[in-house]
Design an enzyme around this catalytic site. Structure first.
Site, PDB file in Angstrom:
ATOM      1  N   LEU A  18      38.481  49.475  40.028  1.00 49.60           N
ATOM      2  CA  LEU A  18      37.957  48.714  39.362  1.00 49.60           C
ATOM      3  C   LEU A  18      36.456  47.699  40.865  1.00 49.60           C
ATOM      4  O   LEU A  18      35.748  48.096  39.787  1.00 49.60           O
ATOM      5  CB  LEU A  18      38.193  48.548  37.865  1.00 49.60           C
ATOM      6  N   GLY A  19      37.077  47.092  41.602  1.00 50.04           N
ATOM      7  CA  GLY A  19      36.121  46.287  42.147  1.00 50.04           C
ATOM      8  C   GLY A  19      36.634  45.882  42.475  1.00 50.04           C
ATOM      9  O   GLY A  19      38.050  45.591  42.969  1.00 50.04           O
ATOM     10  N   GLY A  21      36.527  41.885  45.466  1.00 54.91           N
ATOM     11  CA  GLY A  21      36.470  40.686  45.578  1.00 54.91           C
ATOM     12  C   GLY A  21      36.383  39.450  46.746  1.00 54.91           C
ATOM     13  O   GLY A  21      37.085  40.593  48.145  1.00 54.91           O
ATOM     14  N   SER A  22      36.276  38.716  47.326  1.00 57.44           N
ATOM     15  CA  SER A  22      36.728  37.987  48.704  1.00 57.44           C
ATOM     16  C   SER A  22      38.037  37.861  49.086  1.00 57.44           C
ATOM     17  O   SER A  22      38.529  38.716  50.215  1.00 57.44           O
ATOM     18  CB  SER A  22      36.453  36.652  48.433  1.00 57.44           C
ATOM     19  N   PHE A  23      38.936  37.843  48.180  1.00 59.38           N
ATOM     20  CA  PHE A  23      40.386  38.060  48.767  1.00 59.38           C
ATOM     21  C   PHE A  23      41.221  39.547  47.536  1.00 59.38           C
ATOM     22  O   PHE A  23      42.571  38.877  48.272  1.00 59.38           O
ATOM     23  CB  PHE A  23      41.135  36.550  48.107  1.00 59.38           C
ATOM     24  N   VAL A  26      40.943  45.238  41.716  1.00 59.57           N
ATOM     25  CA  VAL A  26      41.247  45.526  40.954  1.00 59.57           C
ATOM     26  C   VAL A  26      41.198  46.987  40.810  1.00 59.57           C
ATOM     27  O   VAL A  26      40.442  47.351  40.777  1.00 59.57           O
ATOM     28  CB  VAL A  26      39.755  44.305  39.738  1.00 59.57           C
ATOM     29  N   LYS A  41      44.823  42.292  39.072  1.00 61.43           N
ATOM     30  CA  LYS A  41      44.457  41.890  39.734  1.00 61.43           C
ATOM     31  C   LYS A  41      45.278  42.080  40.647  1.00 61.43           C
ATOM     32  O   LYS A  41      46.319  40.601  41.226  1.00 61.43           O
ATOM     33  CB  LYS A  41      43.429  40.948  40.184  1.00 61.43           C
ATOM     34  N   ASP A 135      32.918  26.080  36.302  1.00 66.77           N
ATOM     35  CA  ASP A 135      31.902  26.798  36.813  1.00 66.77           C
ATOM     36  C   ASP A 135      31.728  28.669  35.539  1.00 66.77           C
ATOM     37  O   ASP A 135      31.807  29.286  36.236  1.00 66.77           O
ATOM     38  CB  ASP A 135      33.203  27.707  37.906  1.00 66.77           C
TER      39      ASP A 135
END
Length: 268
Positions: A18-19, A21-23, A26, A41, A135
């Site tokens: 699915l995708g 990120g930095s670490f 998914v 994840k 955030d």
């Protein structure tokens, strides 16, 4: 929410990527016994940079385990072994609200109201549970599905910088993203109502597809946040209702002491 030290591939098979990120990466996964389709994840422990990263991951898991709200991402299982953390959550196939804004914004007042009501509902629930997000931004809001009008039903995620708080306690850690950070956070003297400011910024962006406080870099953006001046005169704000303008002004209050009045925002 169960915790296991086994290999998650024993319980789940990966359907597609699915995708990332930095670490983390998914995947869309399926439970081998129940056939339930979830998101997983996977965070490689070798890629996390510090103990602080590990603390954020575990903090997010512990907080999500306590929450049960229709507009907050639900966690089902958590795996931790030598190689990785694996977090199994409900699947949100519609992507991030951020990309929705980039591709289709600005939005109508009714669309924006539909989205911001869900966000306020979730944040109201978090604050009642003594949790401050810290955030809140469109990148941390996922689209789960759409209603008959094609309006998105959303789920707030990424509670890595969230924290349990005591009523009246002052927070001093500088946390957040420049466009959405509250002025009192920049002063390192704030409480859970910093999330209210972020809701105001999101509502402003939904209606206009631009941030209320801009700049060439983070430093300039945060300087403009500290000043607190934003435009409600030019398009599209010259065409939205007075009640909508009033809500934005109630959410984007500079003086934290006056934010107690923002309890009425949810009713509005």
């Amino acid at each position: 929410v169960s915790k296991s030290r086994t290999n998650p591939n024993i319980d789940y098979k990966k359907l597609n990527f699915l995708g990332e990120g930095s670490f983390a990466a998914v995947y869309r996964v399926q439970n081998r016994i129940t056939d339930s389709v979830r998101a997983m994840k996977i965070i490689n422990k070798s890629s996390t940079c510090s103990e602080e990263d590990d603390k954020e991951i575990l903090n997010e898991i512990n907080i999500l385990r306590t929450l049960d709200h229709p507009n907050i991402l639900k966690i089902f299982e958590f795996y931790s072994n030598k190689e990785s953390y694996s977090i199994v959550t409900e699947l949100c196939s519609g992507g991030e609200l951020f990309q929705e804004i980039v591709d289709k914004g600005p939005f109508s007042e009714s669309y924006s109201a539909f989205v911001i009501f869900q966000i306020l509902s979730a944040i109201n629930y978090c604050h009642n549970m003594k949790i401050v997000h810290r955030d809140l931004k469109p990148e941390n809001i996922l689209i789960a599905e759409r209603d008959k009008n094609n309006y998105p039903r959303i789920k707030i995620c990424d509670f890595g910088t969230s924290k349990m708080f005591e009523k009246g306690a002052v927070q001093r850690k500088l946390v957040g993203s420049s466009y959405y950070i509250a002025p009192e956070v920049l002063k390192k003297r704030y409480d859970e109502k910093c999330d209210i400011w972020s809701c105001g910024v999101i509502l402003y962006i939904l209606l206009s597809a631009r941030p209320p406080f801009g700049g060439e870099n983070d430093k300039e953006i945060m300087e403009n946040v500290s000043i607190g001046k934003y435009d409600l005169q030019s398009s599209p704000f010259d065409k939205v209702s007075k009640s909508c303008i009033d809500l934005i002004q109630k959410l984007l209050i500079m003086d934290p002491k006056k934010k107690n009045k923002c309890r009425n925002c949810f009713k509005t």
